[in-house]
Scaffold this active site. Sequence first.
Site, PDB file in Angstrom:
ATOM      1  NE  ARG A  39      39.528  39.610  32.210  1.00  0.00           N
ATOM      2  CZ  ARG A  39      38.302  39.381  32.684  1.00  0.00           C
ATOM      3  NH1 ARG A  39      37.905  39.931  33.801  1.00  0.00           N
ATOM      4  NH2 ARG A  39      37.484  38.571  32.039  1.00  0.00           N
ATOM      5  CE1 TYR A  43      54.853  59.267  39.191  1.00  0.00           C
ATOM      6  CE2 TYR A  43      52.649  58.341  39.109  1.00  0.00           C
ATOM      7  CZ  TYR A  43      53.873  58.562  38.524  1.00  0.00           C
ATOM      8  OH  TYR A  43      54.118  58.087  37.269  1.00  0.00           O
ATOM      9  CE  LYS A  74      58.127  54.136  40.585  1.00  0.00           C
ATOM     10  NZ  LYS A  74      57.872  53.988  39.198  1.00  0.00           N
ATOM     11  CG  ASP A  97      51.953  56.120  46.588  1.00  0.00           C
ATOM     12  OD1 ASP A  97      52.879  55.360  46.950  1.00  0.00           O
ATOM     13  OD2 ASP A  97      51.786  56.457  45.398  1.00  0.00           O
TER      14      ASP A  97
HETATM   15  N1  PLP Z   1      53.304  56.218  43.229  1.00  0.00           N
HETATM   16  C1  PLP Z   1      54.533  56.768  43.268  1.00  0.00           C
HETATM   17  C2  PLP Z   1      55.003  57.422  44.527  1.00  0.00           C
HETATM   18  C3  PLP Z   1      55.363  56.720  42.131  1.00  0.00           C
HETATM   19  O1  PLP Z   1      56.576  57.276  42.180  1.00  0.00           O
HETATM   20  C4  PLP Z   1      54.873  56.088  40.955  1.00  0.00           C
HETATM   21  C5  PLP Z   1      55.679  55.999  39.717  1.00  0.00           C
HETATM   22  O2  PLP Z   1      56.701  56.647  39.562  1.00  0.00           O
HETATM   23  C6  PLP Z   1      53.582  55.554  40.961  1.00  0.00           C
HETATM   24  C7  PLP Z   1      52.837  55.620  42.119  1.00  0.00           C
HETATM   25  C8  PLP Z   1      53.005  54.896  39.735  1.00  0.00           C
HETATM   26  O3  PLP Z   1      53.541  53.627  39.590  1.00  0.00           O
HETATM   27  P1  PLP Z   1      53.660  52.812  38.198  1.00  0.00           P
HETATM   28  O4  PLP Z   1      54.636  53.563  37.344  1.00  0.00           O
HETATM   29  O5  PLP Z   1      54.131  51.465  38.642  1.00  0.00           O
HETATM   30  O6  PLP Z   1      52.310  52.786  37.596  1.00  0.00           O
END
Ligand code: PLP
Length: 381
Positions: free
Chosen positions: A48, A102, A199, A174
């Site tokens: 962890r 997002y 992704k 991000d």
């Molecule tokens: N940031 C972006 C641009 C995303 O498209 C996503 C998920 O679709 C996330 C963060 C969140 O990621 P996770 O689904 O791995 O928690």
Amino acid sequence: MERLETKLIHAGEPRPRPEGSIAIPIYQSATFETTGVEEGYHDVRYARLSNTPNHLALHAKLAALENAEAALVTASGMAAITTSLLSLLESGDHVLAHKVLYGGTASFMKQDLPGLGVSVGVIDASDPSTWRKALTERTRAIYVETITNPTMEVADLEAVVSFARENGLVSMIDNTFASPVNFRPAEHGFDLSLHSATKYLNGHSDLIAGAVIGRKELIRKIGLKLDHFGGSLDPHACFLLHRGMKTLALRVRQQNVSALELARHLESHPAVERVNYPGLESSPSHARAARLLDGYGGMLSFVPRGGLEAARALCGRLRLGALAPSLGGVETLVTRPAETSHVATPASQLEKLGIPRSLIRVSVGIEAVEDLLEDFDQALG
Ligand code: PLP
């Protein structure tokens, strides 16, 4: 310095190789024998606390890929985002955030941060002249995405970094959509880069993971919070993510090429009203994207003529493009953000944000691009 492709294969991996193993073994052990030099709770070798050999290899590789000081993997992209924000902000603080983010991040900022006493100022990250009036004495951070989801806008990222420096803010980005192949935030002065490693980094739509990459002292702080919040990545998922990352450059470069071709094709199609893709000359972000990015990425969105019904019918007719949320994998996925990633955004706001219900987002995979063009052609009728 080694190039990105070489770092993907070798950076951060233990040498000599354990038992000569070419692939890093999975250290599927919750705990490890003490070494006697641990200085406290956070130094104990326990999965962890994100310190198994699988975690450490990923941390070093991710930092090397973005030419940053340090990195940390997490159990999901949302764990990376929420743990980072909660490490930097406390009750009474304020954060500036771009108006299109997002959906999960936007919901967290709108629904969860206020309850913790943290306020959020929404800004247009493409218009720096409006930021100063949004600043408060307690503003601590500024948060943007490299390529916004799902409108594919590249905001004024250089201005974000200089504004953050002038005002003592932590700059957060991000970088999921660009991946380290197309953009490396630390090279442009960002303090923290966040990823949904679910992704592009993993690339095979078969695990959930996240990453935070950036300045050492911030990563240390976020790591200590992650130890408490418990959103750490399991060693087996670390192994899969590491394996997926090896082909990141090959995948993303192909996706850059295929997405540009599909975007151009759709733009010239009579049944298409509008295409959002930073690689198109028609994109308001094109000049900035050309200057900042090494590739325009594998994500595009478009509005077919005929409104919602036409969009629904088109998605149903696609044979290769699967109708599913998420992105960045080897297979082409399509989704209508108004009903997936942005389902929590009120309908009245969606249009204003450039996200009509008929908007279709495409995550371009690595199928033969000719087959993809044919698939979209037959679906567009
Ligand atoms: N940031 C972006 C641009 C995303 O498209 C996503 C998920 O679709 C996330 C963060 C969140 O990621 P996770 O689904 O791995 O928690």
